[in-house]
Design a protein around this motif. Structure first.
Motif, PDB file in Angstrom:
ATOM      1  N   GLU A  49       0.824  -1.226   0.000  1.00 34.79           N
ATOM      2  CA  GLU A  49       0.000   0.000   0.000  1.00 34.79           C
ATOM      3  C   GLU A  49       0.851   1.266   0.000  1.00 34.79           C
ATOM      4  OE1 GLU A  49      -3.457   2.176  -0.272  1.00 34.79           O
ATOM      5  OE2 GLU A  49      -3.213   0.010  -0.431  1.00 34.79           O
ATOM      6  N   SER A  50       1.972   1.247   0.708  1.00 37.10           N
ATOM      7  CA  SER A  50       2.823   2.441   0.764  1.00 37.10           C
ATOM      8  C   SER A  50       3.377   2.795  -0.619  1.00 37.10           C
ATOM      9  CB  SER A  50       3.969   2.232   1.756  1.00 37.10           C
ATOM     10  OG  SER A  50       4.752   1.117   1.369  1.00 37.10           O
ATOM     11  N   ALA A  51       3.701   1.786  -1.418  1.00 37.62           N
ATOM     12  CA  ALA A  51       4.199   2.044  -2.774  1.00 37.62           C
ATOM     13  C   ALA A  51       3.080   2.545  -3.671  1.00 37.62           C
ATOM     14  CB  ALA A  51       4.819   0.776  -3.352  1.00 37.62           C
ATOM     15  N   VAL A  52       1.896   1.986  -3.522  1.00 41.69           N
ATOM     16  CA  VAL A  52       0.753   2.412  -4.333  1.00 41.69           C
ATOM     17  C   VAL A  52       0.439   3.880  -4.074  1.00 41.69           C
ATOM     18  CG1 VAL A  52      -1.717   2.081  -4.737  1.00 41.69           C
ATOM     19  CG2 VAL A  52      -0.211   0.102  -4.509  1.00 41.69           C
ATOM     20  N   LEU A  53       0.529   4.308  -2.836  1.00 37.19           N
ATOM     21  CA  LEU A  53       0.256   5.708  -2.514  1.00 37.19           C
ATOM     22  C   LEU A  53       1.247   6.649  -3.194  1.00 37.19           C
ATOM     23  CD1 LEU A  53      -0.643   5.432   1.272  1.00 37.19           C
ATOM     24  CD2 LEU A  53      -2.192   5.808  -0.650  1.00 37.19           C
ATOM     25  N   ARG A  54       2.483   6.190  -3.386  1.00 39.24           N
ATOM     26  CA  ARG A  54       3.490   7.018  -4.067  1.00 39.24           C
ATOM     27  C   ARG A  54       3.299   7.027  -5.577  1.00 39.24           C
ATOM     28  NH1 ARG A  54       6.988   4.768   0.059  1.00 39.24           N
ATOM     29  NH2 ARG A  54       7.557   3.107  -1.390  1.00 39.24           N
ATOM     30  N   LEU A  55       2.531   6.080  -6.107  1.00 40.25           N
ATOM     31  CA  LEU A  55       2.337   5.985  -7.558  1.00 40.25           C
ATOM     32  C   LEU A  55       0.982   6.503  -8.029  1.00 40.25           C
ATOM     33  CD1 LEU A  55       3.765   2.413  -8.150  1.00 40.25           C
ATOM     34  CD2 LEU A  55       4.873   4.587  -8.679  1.00 40.25           C
ATOM     35  N   GLU A  56       0.013   6.561  -7.130  1.00 44.47           N
ATOM     36  CA  GLU A  56      -1.346   6.874  -7.550  1.00 44.47           C
ATOM     37  C   GLU A  56      -1.495   8.304  -8.053  1.00 44.47           C
ATOM     38  OE1 GLU A  56      -3.909   6.232  -4.220  1.00 44.47           O
ATOM     39  OE2 GLU A  56      -3.263   8.030  -3.206  1.00 44.47           O
ATOM     40  N   TRP A  57      -2.582   8.528  -8.740  1.00 46.83           N
ATOM     41  CA  TRP A  57      -2.924   9.838  -9.290  1.00 46.83           C
ATOM     42  C   TRP A  57      -3.235  10.793  -8.146  1.00 46.83           C
ATOM     43  CZ3 TRP A  57      -3.610  11.629 -14.335  1.00 46.83           C
ATOM     44  CH2 TRP A  57      -4.221  12.869 -14.457  1.00 46.83           C
ATOM     45  N   ARG A  80       3.547  10.570 -12.473  1.00 48.50           N
ATOM     46  CA  ARG A  80       2.311   9.966 -11.956  1.00 48.50           C
ATOM     47  C   ARG A  80       1.285   9.761 -13.077  1.00 48.50           C
ATOM     48  NH1 ARG A  80       1.494  10.003  -6.302  1.00 48.50           N
ATOM     49  NH2 ARG A  80       3.126  11.087  -5.188  1.00 48.50           N
ATOM     50  N   LEU A  81       1.369  10.551 -14.133  1.00 51.48           N
ATOM     51  CA  LEU A  81       0.454  10.370 -15.265  1.00 51.48           C
ATOM     52  C   LEU A  81       0.642   8.998 -15.910  1.00 51.48           C
ATOM     53  CD1 LEU A  81       0.828  13.890 -16.879  1.00 51.48           C
ATOM     54  CD2 LEU A  81      -1.164  13.016 -15.661  1.00 51.48           C
ATOM     55  N   LEU A  82       1.866   8.489 -15.906  1.00 50.31           N
ATOM     56  CA  LEU A  82       2.146   7.175 -16.481  1.00 50.31           C
ATOM     57  C   LEU A  82       2.020   6.051 -15.456  1.00 50.31           C
ATOM     58  CD1 LEU A  82       5.252   8.105 -18.635  1.00 50.31           C
ATOM     59  CD2 LEU A  82       2.896   7.804 -19.399  1.00 50.31           C
ATOM     60  N   ALA A  83       2.339   6.330 -14.204  1.00 56.07           N
ATOM     61  CA  ALA A  83       2.333   5.282 -13.175  1.00 56.07           C
ATOM     62  C   ALA A  83       0.927   4.960 -12.667  1.00 56.07           C
ATOM     63  CB  ALA A  83       3.210   5.703 -12.002  1.00 56.07           C
ATOM     64  N   ALA A  84       0.070   5.952 -12.583  1.00 60.06           N
ATOM     65  CA  ALA A  84      -1.249   5.757 -11.975  1.00 60.06           C
ATOM     66  C   ALA A  84      -2.090   4.662 -12.628  1.00 60.06           C
ATOM     67  CB  ALA A  84      -2.014   7.079 -11.954  1.00 60.06           C
TER      68      ALA A  84
END
Length: 75
Positions: free
Chosen positions: A26-34, A46-50
């Motif tokens: 979850e901690s990594a997802v929070l750093r990648l999300e939109w 973040r435009l590409l990672a989200a």
């Protein structure tokens, strides 16, 4: 050897990336999300990672399957 169009070759790679992203903590997802504020502050990556972060393996699997189908149809 047989040659495949670029879309057919890249689709499995993207599908695996989508599935792998569903396994991130979850901690990594929070750093990648939109996050609009973060994007406006210069975190354009973040435009590409989200799109690769998802709400569970079932969602990611459905998106990976749709990606494979869409790429196959586009060819």
């Amino acid at each position: 050897p047989a040659t495949f169009p670029a879309g057919v070759r890249i689709a499995p790679v993207l599908a695996v990336a989508v599935l792998a992203a569903s396994l991130l903590p979850e901690s990594a997802v929070l750093r990648l999300e939109w996050q609009r504020e973060s994007i406006l502050a210069g975190e354009a990556w973040r435009l590409l990672a989200a799109p690769f972060t998802h709400h569970g393996p079932a969602h990611a699997a459905a998106n990976a399957f749709a990606l494979l189908v869409a790429c196959a149809l586009a060819e």
